[in-house]
Design a protein around this motif. Structure first.
Motif, PDB file in Angstrom:
ATOM      1  N   LEU A  21       4.310   1.986   0.063  1.00 27.13           N
ATOM      2  CA  LEU A  21       4.443   3.456  -0.320  1.00 27.13           C
ATOM      3  C   LEU A  21       5.858   3.826   0.205  1.00 27.13           C
ATOM      4  CD1 LEU A  21       0.980   4.638  -0.741  1.00 27.13           C
ATOM      5  CD2 LEU A  21       2.596   3.851  -2.535  1.00 27.13           C
ATOM      6  N   LEU A  65       1.212   8.753  -2.267  1.00 26.61           N
ATOM      7  CA  LEU A  65       1.181   8.832  -3.875  1.00 26.61           C
ATOM      8  C   LEU A  65       1.480   9.784  -4.478  1.00 26.61           C
ATOM      9  CD1 LEU A  65      -2.410   6.487  -3.957  1.00 26.61           C
ATOM     10  CD2 LEU A  65      -0.118   5.822  -4.635  1.00 26.61           C
ATOM     11  N   VAL A  75       1.671   5.595 -11.327  1.00 25.01           N
ATOM     12  CA  VAL A  75       0.678   4.604 -10.536  1.00 25.01           C
ATOM     13  C   VAL A  75      -0.568   4.479 -11.417  1.00 25.01           C
ATOM     14  CG1 VAL A  75      -0.812   4.874  -8.403  1.00 25.01           C
ATOM     15  CG2 VAL A  75       1.314   6.102  -8.192  1.00 25.01           C
TER      16      VAL A  75
END
Length: 117
Positions: A21, A65, A75
């Motif tokens: 990430l 996220l 995602v």
């Protein structure tokens, strides 16, 4: 340019999710015109569960996220993997979509570069 980042590990078992990430966020920051797609597989599907409570000063996968999503990233979480862990009926972080191998295959074909973590 399009990047696909496949993540397989649980959110806090190793630093693989964190580093994946970090890469996604750096790509979006330094190259705002690229498309970043993140696919959560195996134990990584638990990354998509909301309301993560981590100690002060510790990285938080949910916030990471959400940052990827806020900058136009996509995602998706493997539905089969969610089923295998008995968590398909759980709410996911807003913007995380349940997906399948067919969509992963499509993202793979469309990607200029694929990274696995």
């Amino acid at each position: 340019m399009s990047f696909l980042i496949l993540i397989n590990d649980a959110p806090y078992s190793t630093e693989k999710v964190y580093n994946a990430l970090r890469l996604a966020m750096a790509l979006q920051k330094d190259h705002p015109t690229v498309q970043v797609n993140v696919f959560l597989m195996a134990d990584a599907v638990s990354c998509g569960i909301p309301n993560q409570n981590t100690p002060q000063g510790y990285y938080n996968i949910e916030r990471m996220l959400e940052s990827v999503l806020a900058k136009g990233g996509k995602v998706k979480a493997c539905g089969t993997c969610l089923d295998a862990r008995g968590i398909r009926s759980m709410q996911l972080i807003e913007g995380v979509e349940v997906s399948n191998m067919s969509e992963l295959a499509q993202w793979t074909v469309e990607a200029d570069k694929v990274f696995t973590f």
